[in-house]
Scaffold this active site. Structure first.
Site, PDB file in Angstrom:
ATOM      1  N   GLU A  39       0.820  -1.210   0.000  1.00 56.69           N
ATOM      2  CA  GLU A  39       0.000   0.000   0.000  1.00 56.69           C
ATOM      3  C   GLU A  39       0.857   1.264   0.000  1.00 56.69           C
ATOM      4  O   GLU A  39       0.511   2.252  -0.632  1.00 56.69           O
ATOM      5  CB  GLU A  39      -0.997  -0.005   1.156  1.00 56.69           C
ATOM      6  CG  GLU A  39      -2.076  -1.084   1.020  1.00 56.69           C
ATOM      7  CD  GLU A  39      -2.771  -1.101  -0.341  1.00 56.69           C
ATOM      8  OE1 GLU A  39      -3.136  -0.032  -0.862  1.00 56.69           O
ATOM      9  OE2 GLU A  39      -2.912  -2.200  -0.906  1.00 56.69           O
ATOM     10  N   TYR A 119      -6.307   7.263   3.900  1.00 58.63           N
ATOM     11  CA  TYR A 119      -6.572   6.326   2.797  1.00 58.63           C
ATOM     12  C   TYR A 119      -5.822   5.008   3.011  1.00 58.63           C
ATOM     13  O   TYR A 119      -6.400   3.919   2.968  1.00 58.63           O
ATOM     14  CB  TYR A 119      -6.170   6.964   1.459  1.00 58.63           C
ATOM     15  CG  TYR A 119      -6.083   5.956   0.345  1.00 58.63           C
ATOM     16  CD1 TYR A 119      -7.236   5.386  -0.188  1.00 58.63           C
ATOM     17  CD2 TYR A 119      -4.850   5.540  -0.156  1.00 58.63           C
ATOM     18  CE1 TYR A 119      -7.163   4.439  -1.198  1.00 58.63           C
ATOM     19  CE2 TYR A 119      -4.769   4.600  -1.162  1.00 58.63           C
ATOM     20  CZ  TYR A 119      -5.928   4.055  -1.675  1.00 58.63           C
ATOM     21  OH  TYR A 119      -5.837   3.105  -2.664  1.00 58.63           O
ATOM     22  N   ASP A 137      -9.707   7.190  -2.122  1.00 61.82           N
ATOM     23  CA  ASP A 137      -8.746   8.004  -2.869  1.00 61.82           C
ATOM     24  C   ASP A 137      -9.432   8.551  -4.122  1.00 61.82           C
ATOM     25  O   ASP A 137     -10.646   8.418  -4.270  1.00 61.82           O
ATOM     26  CB  ASP A 137      -7.493   7.179  -3.223  1.00 61.82           C
ATOM     27  CG  ASP A 137      -7.785   6.123  -4.272  1.00 61.82           C
ATOM     28  OD1 ASP A 137      -8.978   5.847  -4.544  1.00 61.82           O
ATOM     29  OD2 ASP A 137      -6.820   5.570  -4.839  1.00 61.82           O
TER      30      ASP A 137
HETATM   31  N1  ADE Z   1      -3.790   0.914  -5.299  1.00 59.72           N
HETATM   32  C1  ADE Z   1      -3.647   1.048  -3.985  1.00 59.72           C
HETATM   33  N2  ADE Z   1      -3.771  -0.144  -3.369  1.00 59.72           N
HETATM   34  C2  ADE Z   1      -3.977  -1.053  -4.340  1.00 59.72           C
HETATM   35  C3  ADE Z   1      -4.163  -2.449  -4.355  1.00 59.72           C
HETATM   36  N3  ADE Z   1      -4.146  -3.140  -3.225  1.00 59.72           N
HETATM   37  N4  ADE Z   1      -4.353  -3.052  -5.536  1.00 59.72           N
HETATM   38  C4  ADE Z   1      -4.354  -2.325  -6.670  1.00 59.72           C
HETATM   39  N5  ADE Z   1      -4.177  -1.018  -6.720  1.00 59.72           N
HETATM   40  C5  ADE Z   1      -3.991  -0.383  -5.574  1.00 59.72           C
END
Ligand code: ADE
Length: 330
Positions: A39, A119, A137
């Site tokens: 993340e 987020y 987000d």
């Molecule tokens: N963007 C942020 N977290 C994500 C996730 N776990 N999978 C795909 N895109 C992301």
């Protein structure tokens, strides 16, 4: 807001996600630590850019203890090219917290980790802890403002708060799948620039923007400020088989990373360039327009660190803003 709409939309997106989700490395084995790494890496960064880097990062730092024990230089090197390097420093600090205290188990504890905002805390809680904490987000705001044909400005905190409350009340037991399904829909179907792929969307029958034929009217956003343009000169100084590097200041853009001697505006005369090249790099708030010069010199200026091509490759984190000039490093 009309909760019946989101309640009807939840099972549809979960079913779609089960069938259509991309095969991504962080969707395989999941621990608190691997979710934290993915993340943080995915903040402001495209999935394609992260894919391979995530795997390499975890090979080198498989546990919080391994990451906590590494030097900051090495962590930055493993982050090279991903941008927003404060994330790497924060992840390093967060690993030290996990190694010393174990993993947090609620939103407050997750949100308190370095580099983790609302987020990311929502995403980690949903994916790693099974908690119904929304992760809102720009992608999630876009798909919801289209679903609802909602004209609220998504750059305003009040709009985010409204959608966050809506999601919180609608969370299904599959918290992680739901969180990632929302992201996935925004990433591959309900895309930001150009036409969304409504023909493949599980919400096509409910989406108020689509039903009105007005997908592209949403989301409503504030006008963006123009980027500041900085003209700069980059000197790639070669002495024998070594090149000059300097460390950027500890604060500000690309803080503490390595670069070729960099001058806003013109550089002092050091010799006749044997190659020249222009390159630009776009940051969030600034654009660099660089004039690069390769210059052979016959003494190592002691203001710089002098490194061979191999050392630059192995040890020094040089941001991708300078990628255009790396072809001179042989
Ligand atoms: N963007 C942020 N977290 C994500 C996730 N776990 N999978 C795909 N895109 C992301």
């Amino acid at each position: 807001m009309d909760e019946t709409l989101i309640n009807a939309a939840v099972p549809l997106i979960l079913e779609w996600y089960r069938v259509c989700k991309r095969d991504l490395p962080w969707r395989k084995e999941r621990t608190f630590y691997t979710v934290l790494v993915s993340e943080l890496m995915l903040q402001q960064t495209r999935v394609e850019a992260v894919r391979e880097r995530y795997v390499l990062f975890l090979q080198r730092f498989p546990t919080p203890a391994a990451l906590a024990a590494a030097s900051e230089e090495e962590v930055l090197k493993m982050w090279e090219g991903l941008g927003y390097y404060s994330r790497a420093r924060n992840l390093h600090k967060a690993a030290k917290v996990l190694a010393a205290q174990g993993c947090p188990s609620d939103f407050k504890g997750v949100r308190a980790l370095p580099g983790v905002g609302d987020y990311t805390a929502g995403a980690i809680c949903s994916i790693a802890l099974g908690l119904p904490e929304p992760a809102v987000d720009g992608n999630v705001l876009r798909i919801l403002s289209r679903l609802y044909a909602d004209g609220g400005n998504i750059d305003e905190p009040a709009t985010r708060a409204r959608f966050s409350a809506l999601l919180r009340a609608a969370y299904p037991p599959e918290t992680g799948d739901f969180c990632e399904a929302l992201m996935e829909l925004g990433a591959i179907i309900c895309v930001p620039n150009g036409a969304p792929m409504c023909g493949a969307c599980p919400w096509a029958g409910l989406c108020r923007a689509h039903l009105a034929g007005e997908e592209e009217r949403y989301p409503v956003r504030s006008e963006k400020k123009a980027r500041r343009v900085v003209e700069a000169t980059v000197l790639v100084l070669r002495c024998g088989d070594r090149y000059a590097l300097e460390k950027r200041p500890a604060k500000g853009l690309l803080a503490g990373l390595w670069q070729f001697p960099f001058f806003e505006g013109e550089a002092p005369e050091v010799g006749k360039p044997v190659a020249e090249k222009r390159a630009r790099h776009i940051f969030t708030h600034v654009e660099w327009r660089m004039h690069g010069m390769l210059v052979h010199v016959n003494a190592e200026d002691p203001r710089y660190v002098w490194a061979t091509a191999d050392e630059i490759k192995r040890i020094y984190a040089v941001p991708s803003a300078f990628k255009a000039f790396m072809e001179w490093i042989k």
